[in-house]
Design an enzyme around this catalytic site. Structure first.
Site, PDB file in Angstrom:
ATOM      1  N   GLY A 141      49.964  46.044 -38.393  1.00 50.49           N
ATOM      2  CA  GLY A 141      50.275  45.797 -36.982  1.00 50.49           C
ATOM      3  C   GLY A 141      50.233  44.334 -36.630  1.00 50.49           C
ATOM      4  O   GLY A 141      51.076  43.544 -37.035  1.00 50.49           O
ATOM      5  N   THR A 144      52.816  40.904 -33.454  1.00 50.57           N
ATOM      6  CA  THR A 144      54.254  41.121 -33.590  1.00 50.57           C
ATOM      7  C   THR A 144      54.603  42.397 -34.334  1.00 50.57           C
ATOM      8  O   THR A 144      55.786  42.722 -34.457  1.00 50.57           O
ATOM      9  CB  THR A 144      54.913  39.937 -34.317  1.00 50.57           C
ATOM     10  OG1 THR A 144      54.309  39.774 -35.604  1.00 50.57           O
ATOM     11  CG2 THR A 144      54.753  38.650 -33.525  1.00 50.57           C
ATOM     12  N   GLU A 195      47.857  46.590 -31.244  1.00 50.40           N
ATOM     13  CA  GLU A 195      47.654  45.808 -30.025  1.00 50.40           C
ATOM     14  C   GLU A 195      48.671  46.220 -28.959  1.00 50.40           C
ATOM     15  O   GLU A 195      49.786  45.735 -28.980  1.00 50.40           O
ATOM     16  CB  GLU A 195      47.782  44.315 -30.334  1.00 50.40           C
ATOM     17  CG  GLU A 195      46.777  43.821 -31.359  1.00 50.40           C
ATOM     18  CD  GLU A 195      46.854  42.323 -31.622  1.00 50.40           C
ATOM     19  OE1 GLU A 195      47.355  41.565 -30.767  1.00 50.40           O
ATOM     20  OE2 GLU A 195      46.415  41.909 -32.700  1.00 50.40           O
TER      21      GLU A 195
END
Length: 435
Positions: A141, A144, A195
């Protein structure tokens, strides 16, 4: 507190509702040693996929600057997800295709054409030979690379498919256009850097209200398939996650007590509390909230950690993040040594405006005055117009002591390429952790 790992009734209910039969015993036994009741504070460091490009910071440099023997865990960042939620390489050249010369290589031998595995993964494999106690995890992850995590976690079918693809690629070592199993044994587990569940981070990320519960369900699926893999290989596997500092994002996206039952440990964001996106200069990684901070809500490592502890996270699994870089502003009003002052924008820097590696900023130190708030636990640089946050060896040792005194589970570093050629930051951090 007993180090015996217990599964919450609510978690069992989640597993039962999903129609799963999960044996957590092999992992639970392992985590008695590496979850609660550990003898040594964890030192977790992120090595980034792109370190070997502009920064020319290679895996070999982790040996040369003394970092490798001081780490307990290394997270390789990042693996990405495609739109369906399956794991893919974010950079095949960096990961497993780039050839390294003898001078660039950990073991001093040059890669040759046609060998089964090259790139960073082969260098990490060599690093494990040199440092067999070091555990290396693949981090999935990042800022970006989190766009499709919500898709991966959405349904029982998508979760099963996602986990199976990630374990096949990163743990079983099967990569496209590479020999089957070429990267097997490089990684000891999975680090999830989503995120953020139920909160958008990078623009365009897929976000759903049900991400909060689905994140827990995704961890359950990981435990199910990791347990099966353990029974096949006899190896134990880590399952960790990078978690946000903002209590609002925590409450919106994580069932904290359930999540920490499933994780080997969780790393808590201990940086980026403020940056050049803010109109006022401020700290980015203070241990405690500075008394004169005019902003609201107020952020600090203590605010974040206390929120996790109150929400059910055990101290022994809480790992505090620290930065090996600085955040900066320019056009700063020359008052209060530059702190909490308006600025015109991000400070010029080498790779990204407003962001500078410690090793690079240190070379500019004669141009600045160092200021410290020892009570709050942060420092900064100011030259009358440009302001940088400053996590030097003094502050790193302070952070290590804070982790040790609170009996937390360790410290995590973003990112290892910011340190000096003699590893002065990690030496200071581990010195504090050992006190």
């Amino acid at each position: 507190m007993s180090s015996r790992r217990r599964v919450l009734p609510a978690l069992l209910a989640t597993v039962m509702a999903a129609g799963m039969t999960v044996s957590l015993a092999p992992q639970a036994v392992a985590e008695d040693r590496h979850g609660g009741g550990h003898d040594k504070a964890r030192t977790v460091g992120y090595y980034t996929q792109w370190s070997g490009y502009g920064r020319n910071f290679l895996v070999k440099d982790l040996v040369a600057n003394g970092t490798a023997p001081r780490l307990t865990h290394l997270n390789y960042a990042f693996g990405f997800l495609d739109e369906s939620g399956k794991c893919v390489s974010a950079d095949t050249w960096a990961d497993y295709q780039r050839p390294f010369t003898a001078e660039q290589s950990v073991d001093g031998t040059a890669d040759v054409a046609g060998q089964p595995l090259s790139g960073n993964l082969n260098q990490l494999k060599q690093l494990k030979v040199k440092h067999p106690k070091l555990r290396i995890n693949i981090s999935l992850g990042g800022w970006t690379g989190s766009k499709y995590f919500s898709n991966a976690a959405l349904t029982p079918e998508s979760r099963a498919s996602h986990v199976a693809s990630c374990l096949d690629m990163w743990l079983k070592g099967n990569f496209p256009d590479a020999a089957p199993g070429a990267a097997a044994g490089v990684f000891d587990g999975i680090d999830l850097d989503w995120e953020w569940p139920s909160s958008e981070a990078a623009p365009g990320n897929v976000v759903r209200p049900e991400d909060k519960q689905n994140f827990t369900a995704l961890l359950v699926e990981y435990r199910k398939q990791l347990g099966k893999l353990t029974r096949q290989t006899g190896k134990r596997y880590d399952l960790t996650a990078f978690l946000p500092a903002d209590p609002r994002q925590v409450d919106r996206g994580f069932e904290v007590a359930k999540v920490f039952e499933l994780l080997t440990f969780g790393t808590i964001q201990g940086y980026d509390f403020h940056g050049a996106w803010d109109p006022l200069t401020n700290q980015q990684s203070s241990l405690r909230t500075p008394s004169a901070d005019p902003t609201a809500p107020q952020f600090s490592s203590q605010v974040a950690i206390d929120h996790y502890l109150k929400s059910g996270a055990p101290k022994s699994k809480v790992v505090m993040g620290v930065p090996f870089y600085s955040r900066g502003w320019t056009g700063v009003r020359n008052e209060n040594n530059g702190l909490f002052q308006p600025a015109t924008g991000p400070a010029p820097a080498t790779y990204e405006a407003g962001y500078e590696d410690y090793r690079i900023l240190k070379a500019q130190l004669p141009n600045f005055t160092v200021h410290r708030d020892t009570k709050a636990g942060h420092a900064w640089l100011f030259d009358g117009t440009t302001f940088w946050t400053w996590d030097d060896p003094v502050e790193m040792k302070r952070k290590g002591r804070y982790v040790a005194e609170r009996r937390l589970g360790g410290a995590m570093i973003w990112s290892l390429d910011g340190d000096t050629a003699d590893g002065e930051l990690i030496k200071a951090l581990t010195s504090g952790l050992s006190r």
